[in-house]
Design a protein around this motif. Structure first.
Motif, PDB file in Angstrom:
ATOM      1  N   GLN A  36      50.786   8.917 -43.381  1.00 42.23           N
ATOM      2  CA  GLN A  36      52.041   9.644 -43.559  1.00 42.23           C
ATOM      3  C   GLN A  36      53.032   9.321 -42.444  1.00 42.23           C
ATOM      4  O   GLN A  36      54.233   9.127 -42.687  1.00 42.23           O
ATOM      5  CB  GLN A  36      51.771  11.146 -43.590  1.00 42.23           C
ATOM      6  N   SER A  37      52.539   9.224 -41.230  1.00 41.76           N
ATOM      7  CA  SER A  37      53.408   8.877 -40.104  1.00 41.76           C
ATOM      8  C   SER A  37      53.977   7.477 -40.288  1.00 41.76           C
ATOM      9  O   SER A  37      55.168   7.234 -40.045  1.00 41.76           O
ATOM     10  CB  SER A  37      52.635   8.958 -38.790  1.00 41.76           C
ATOM     11  N   PHE A  38      53.132   6.555 -40.721  1.00 39.93           N
ATOM     12  CA  PHE A  38      53.592   5.189 -40.987  1.00 39.93           C
ATOM     13  C   PHE A  38      54.693   5.184 -42.043  1.00 39.93           C
ATOM     14  O   PHE A  38      55.751   4.562 -41.863  1.00 39.93           O
ATOM     15  CB  PHE A  38      52.419   4.324 -41.457  1.00 39.93           C
ATOM     16  N   GLU A  39      54.461   5.880 -43.133  1.00 39.44           N
ATOM     17  CA  GLU A  39      55.413   5.875 -44.241  1.00 39.44           C
ATOM     18  C   GLU A  39      56.756   6.472 -43.819  1.00 39.44           C
ATOM     19  O   GLU A  39      57.829   5.976 -44.195  1.00 39.44           O
ATOM     20  CB  GLU A  39      54.831   6.661 -45.416  1.00 39.44           C
ATOM     21  N   ILE A  72      54.152  -1.055 -48.884  1.00 37.91           N
ATOM     22  CA  ILE A  72      55.290  -0.490 -48.152  1.00 37.91           C
ATOM     23  C   ILE A  72      55.710  -1.444 -47.035  1.00 37.91           C
ATOM     24  O   ILE A  72      56.899  -1.685 -46.821  1.00 37.91           O
ATOM     25  CB  ILE A  72      54.941   0.892 -47.578  1.00 37.91           C
ATOM     26  N   ALA A  73      54.722  -1.987 -46.323  1.00 44.39           N
ATOM     27  CA  ALA A  73      55.022  -2.932 -45.249  1.00 44.39           C
ATOM     28  C   ALA A  73      55.777  -4.144 -45.797  1.00 44.39           C
ATOM     29  O   ALA A  73      56.764  -4.596 -45.201  1.00 44.39           O
ATOM     30  CB  ALA A  73      53.731  -3.359 -44.558  1.00 44.39           C
ATOM     31  N   ARG A  74      55.346  -4.674 -46.923  1.00 48.42           N
ATOM     32  CA  ARG A  74      56.018  -5.832 -47.526  1.00 48.42           C
ATOM     33  C   ARG A  74      57.448  -5.503 -47.930  1.00 48.42           C
ATOM     34  O   ARG A  74      58.371  -6.290 -47.728  1.00 48.42           O
ATOM     35  CB  ARG A  74      55.222  -6.303 -48.746  1.00 48.42           C
ATOM     36  N   GLN A  75      57.646  -4.337 -48.508  1.00 49.71           N
ATOM     37  CA  GLN A  75      58.986  -3.928 -48.939  1.00 49.71           C
ATOM     38  C   GLN A  75      59.959  -3.854 -47.773  1.00 49.71           C
ATOM     39  O   GLN A  75      61.158  -4.075 -47.937  1.00 49.71           O
ATOM     40  CB  GLN A  75      58.911  -2.569 -49.637  1.00 49.71           C
ATOM     41  N   VAL A 347      64.246  -0.949 -36.240  1.00 45.06           N
ATOM     42  CA  VAL A 347      63.923  -2.366 -36.023  1.00 45.06           C
ATOM     43  C   VAL A 347      64.804  -3.235 -36.892  1.00 45.06           C
ATOM     44  O   VAL A 347      64.928  -3.022 -38.100  1.00 45.06           O
ATOM     45  CB  VAL A 347      62.433  -2.630 -36.329  1.00 45.06           C
ATOM     46  N   GLN A 348      65.429  -4.240 -36.264  1.00 45.51           N
ATOM     47  CA  GLN A 348      66.249  -5.203 -37.002  1.00 45.51           C
ATOM     48  C   GLN A 348      65.356  -6.352 -37.478  1.00 45.51           C
ATOM     49  O   GLN A 348      64.794  -7.080 -36.671  1.00 45.51           O
ATOM     50  CB  GLN A 348      67.371  -5.742 -36.100  1.00 45.51           C
ATOM     51  N   ARG A 349      65.180  -6.507 -38.775  1.00 49.45           N
ATOM     52  CA  ARG A 349      64.294  -7.532 -39.303  1.00 49.45           C
ATOM     53  C   ARG A 349      65.102  -8.704 -39.858  1.00 49.45           C
ATOM     54  O   ARG A 349      66.192  -8.535 -40.340  1.00 49.45           O
ATOM     55  CB  ARG A 349      63.406  -6.957 -40.401  1.00 49.45           C
TER      56      ARG A 349
END
Length: 349
Positions: A36-39, A72-75, A347-349
């Protein structure tokens, strides 16, 4: 002239915006609150390192990604480097280190999983290793890094800080060097790996008397030592997000014998902050250690809680920027004071 001055000011403003922020590496466990914290905070995470894989003494890698997390990480364009940890204990890891077939089996499995799930690489988190396996562990890192690099993948290493570079005076310090600190050849590991995550936490633990989880003076001494061996561009400073709760445990062992039993349990912010309120404890700030703590009495005995919070995080994050490090690595998502996130940029990706 006025236009020139404005141009210079604009250039400085631009360089300030483009200046690289320290990379924010966060560890992820399988618990719901960690996910949940990650999301919730994915846009403030620069590198995700989940605890998804283990390896046994024969090089058999087991584990799998949480596909919900991975998607989620990929998105969000967030790179993922799962942990590889040991699932067969100290003796099993010793066997792995001295078995070339087993090592190659492990590396092949890592490459296969990275290809299937499009990982950016992996992190080795091997701990509780005998110091006599120092050279063998360095060789494993070298072999793995070279194999991963051929496929455009990265290898990071979590290391127990080991200043001053040898066993200390006391018996506990000797034990720590034998089985925790001594195996890490920082100079060699920094040469082969892409990133060294210096685990500058657990200064005090369930093995010790109460004290700060990662007191700032201790952290600074460990950082300065590591910087003599590892380039700052490859060094990530460990920042704890959890705390410890010390109390007196049951003196009767399972076999019926009796012995002193001082206990210390992990305690996250969602527990430590309410506990202080329930016990009407005064949370205090240690201006030397830069860490919050409190105590209270239960059955007329004092219990201690040391709790890294947003204030302590801010001071350690400032240290990362002061020494121009690659970034920081925080254990673990879900344990943090929610106000920690106010200290970090998108974070700038």
């Amino acid at each position: 002239m006025k236009r020139f001055v404005c141009l210079i000011a604009a250039l400085f403003a631009c360089s300030s915006v483009l200046a690289k922020q320290p990379d924010a590496l966060f560890y992820l466990m399988g618990s719901q609150k960690s996910v949940q914290s990650f999301e919730t905070h994915v846009d403030k995470i620069g590198l995700l390192v989940p605890t998804w894989y283990g390896v046994d003494n024969q090089g058999l890698v087991n584990g799998a990604p949480n596909l919900y997390v991975l998607n989620i990480a990929r998105q969000h364009g967030l790179p993922v480097e799962p942990i590889i940890s040991m699932s067969a204990g100290r003796n099993g890891f010793h066997q792995l280190l001295h078995d070339e077939t087993a090592k190659q089996q492990m590396i092949a499995s890592m490459l296969q999983q990275a290809s299937e799930y499009r990982y950016a690489g992996f992190q080795f988190d091997f701990e509780s290793i005998s110091w006599t396996d120092r050279d063998a562990y360095t060789l494993l890192v070298k072999q793995t890094a070279e194999a991963l690099h051929k496929h455009g993948l990265k290898l990071s290493i979590a290391v127990v800080p080991n200043a001053p570079g040898h066993a200390g005076e006391g018996r506990f310090s000797k034990w720590m060097w034998q089985y925790w600190r001594g195996v890490y050849d920082l100079a060699a590991l920094g040469k082969y790996a892409d990133l060294i995550c210096l685990m500058t936490y657990d200064q005090h633990t369930r093995w010790t008397t109460p004290g700060p989880v990662d007191g700032l003076p201790w952290m600074l001494s460990q950082l300065k030592y590591a910087l003599t061996l590892v380039p700052k561009e490859k060094l990530s400073l460990g920042i704890a997000l959890y705390g410890y709760h010390w109390y007196t445990g049951d003196p009767v062992r399972d076999d019926g014998t009796e012995a002193s039993n001082i206990k210390a349990d992990y305690i996250d912010a969602d527990e430590s902050i309410p506990l202080a309120q329930q016990q009407q404890a005064t949370v205090q700030w240690d201006s030397v250690e830069h860490e919050s703590w409190y105590y209270f009495y239960r059955d007329d005995m004092r219990e201690w809680v040391f709790m890294p919070d947003a204030h302590s995080f801010r001071d350690r994050y400032a240290l990362v920027k002061q020494y121009d490090l690659e970034g920081f690595c925080s254990w673990v998502l879900g344990a943090e004071d929610p106000k920690v996130w106010d200290e970090l940029p998108i974070v700038q990706r």
